[in-house]
Design an enzyme around this catalytic site. Structure first.
Site, mmCIF file in Angstrom:
data_model
loop_
_atom_site.group_PDB
_atom_site.id
_atom_site.type_symbol
_atom_site.label_atom_id
_atom_site.label_comp_id
_atom_site.label_asym_id
_atom_site.label_seq_id
_atom_site.Cartn_x
_atom_site.Cartn_y
_atom_site.Cartn_z
ATOM 1 N N GLN A 85 0.829 -1.202 0.000
ATOM 2 C CA GLN A 85 0.000 0.000 0.000
ATOM 3 C C GLN A 85 0.870 1.260 0.000
ATOM 4 O O GLN A 85 1.656 1.432 -0.905
ATOM 5 C CB GLN A 85 -0.949 -0.059 1.205
ATOM 6 N N THR B 39 3.735 3.795 1.951
ATOM 7 C CA THR B 39 4.714 3.907 3.025
ATOM 8 C C THR B 39 5.459 5.229 2.889
ATOM 9 O O THR B 39 5.262 5.969 1.926
ATOM 10 C CB THR B 39 5.679 2.706 3.073
ATOM 11 N N TYR B 40 6.265 5.511 3.904
ATOM 12 C CA TYR B 40 7.057 6.733 3.920
ATOM 13 C C TYR B 40 8.534 6.365 3.871
ATOM 14 O O TYR B 40 8.961 5.380 4.485
ATOM 15 C CB TYR B 40 6.752 7.537 5.189
ATOM 16 N N GLY C 110 8.281 -4.370 -0.444
ATOM 17 C CA GLY C 110 7.409 -4.145 -1.591
ATOM 18 C C GLY C 110 8.188 -4.529 -2.832
ATOM 19 O O GLY C 110 9.369 -4.176 -2.952
ATOM 20 N N LEU D 211 13.405 -3.723 0.101
ATOM 21 C CA LEU D 211 13.041 -3.583 1.513
ATOM 22 C C LEU D 211 13.453 -2.215 2.047
ATOM 23 O O LEU D 211 14.339 -1.559 1.502
ATOM 24 C CB LEU D 211 13.705 -4.690 2.346
ATOM 25 N N CYS E 167 1.060 1.027 5.326
ATOM 26 C CA CYS E 167 0.794 -0.280 4.711
ATOM 27 C C CYS E 167 -0.699 -0.598 4.673
ATOM 28 O O CYS E 167 -1.087 -1.763 4.561
ATOM 29 C CB CYS E 167 1.550 -1.396 5.427
#
Lengths: 211, 127
Positions: free
Chosen positions: A81, A83-84, A147, A159, A176
């Site tokens: 989804q 992420t930062y 991801g 990662l 996420c």
């Protein structure tokens, strides 16, 4: 890309420590490498940190963006989804011919999770993986994310592991895709190391498994 | 062990095809593919009316935080997509050969010759 001299590791091809890199530029470089690679192209691991940015997975639901303020939001083509990423977070991009390595995506995700678990264990941090929500957690707080994208049997993306960063931008999103998921990092768990040093055990663990 | 029905044809990239009437061909992913991928959480299918060439990337499935490309086994035009699997991707894991993804009106059924039968596909995944 400001690539330093590539380092060859055993059978695993090339590792590049790229320092701080723009998210969009790195994404484009990964796509280009994957589109143009052939059966002989070496597998590569790229070690980077990104300036502050939210990256969106392919299947992103916009409701997971709560308050992104002035931080750029970039649509990506990976799984997962939102992420930062920011300075102080280690990002390792895995550009691997997984067909040649005879790995499926579930095995690949386990390898990346285990690399993070082993590394954290070396620093005395007990972390766990969750079968239903890939990634690495310390007491239910997320510390490491995964991801990936697979095209023609080759993967890219990889990662991210939170080391010593400003975690507050994670409050601007449902990390996420979970509204109540908290995040943590090595610095909050009493471990203080440079982010590029954290790359060493991670790369070691990945290369040990693959070679 | 993977289930490989005899009545289907298979692509090296692990899609199955099932020829219907009027040169229309249903496309899905094989049991081997769904086992390798794990639980699907998202499926992106081509738009109806899109013209595809054999081997063209046309769909994406996501599992374990990984988005994987799918390829169209035959040239043709997309005439239907299975909204049920878009709404509930787990259907593909539960019943992989009942869960077609999209239907292509094939340009030329002779292209089927380049796909594998069940025996050849079994050998392909054993390699």
């Amino acid at each position: 890309m400001i690539a330093q001299q590539p380092i060859h590791i055993k059978n695993l091809g090339i590792q590049k420590n790229l320092g701080i890199q723009d998210y969009r530029d790195t994404l484009q470089a990964m796509q280009e490498y994957t589109q143009t690679r052939d059966a002989q192209s070496p597998d590569q691991l790229w070690i980077v940190e990104h300036p502050p940015v939210y990256s969106l997975g392919l299947a992103i639901k916009r409701e997971h963006l709560l308050n992104t303020r002035d931080i750029p939001v970039v649509q990506s083509d990976r799984g997962g989804q939102v992420t930062y990423h920011g300075p102080g977070q280690l990002v390792v991009y895995t550009l691997l011919d997984i067909q040649r390595l005879q790995l499926n995506v579930r095995q690949l995700v386990s390898i990346l999770e285990n690399a993070m678990l082993q590394t954290l264990a070396q620093y005395g941090i007990r972390a766990t993986a969750k079968p239903d929500a890939p990634g690495v957690y310390v007491a239910d707080k997320k510390i490491g994310s995964i991801g990936l994208r697979v095209k023609k049997g080759c993967c890219y993306h990889g990662l991210s592991l939170n080391n010593a960063m400003d975690l507050s931008p994670f409050n601007g999103i449902n990390t996420c895709g979970f509204s109540d998921l908290e995040v943590t990092q090595l610095a909050n768990l009493g471990v203080h190391i440079q982010t590029h040093e954290l790359a060493i055990p991670i790369i070691h663990a990945i290369t040990e498994t693959l070679s | 062990m993977s289930d490989i029905p005899e009545n289907l044809k298979y692509a090296a990239t692990h899609e199955w095809v099932n020829v219907q009437d009027n040169q229309s061909v249903q496309v899905g992913i094989s049991d081997f593919a769904q086992q390798e991928l794990g639980d699907l959480v998202y499926i992106e299918l081509p738009k109806i009316g899109r013209k595809l060439s054999a081997g063209e990337q046309c769909a994406v499935v996501e599992s374990v935080k990984t988005a994987s490309d799918l390829y169209c086994p035959l040239s043709g035009v997309v005439v239907a997509v299975n909204q049920a699997v878009v709404d509930e991707p787990a259907l593909v894991n539960e019943a992989v050969y009942a869960s077609w993804l999209f239907t292509v009106q094939a340009d030329n059924l002779a292209e089927l010759e380049s796909l594998m039968d069940a025996k050849a596909y079994q050998q392909h995944i054993d390699e």
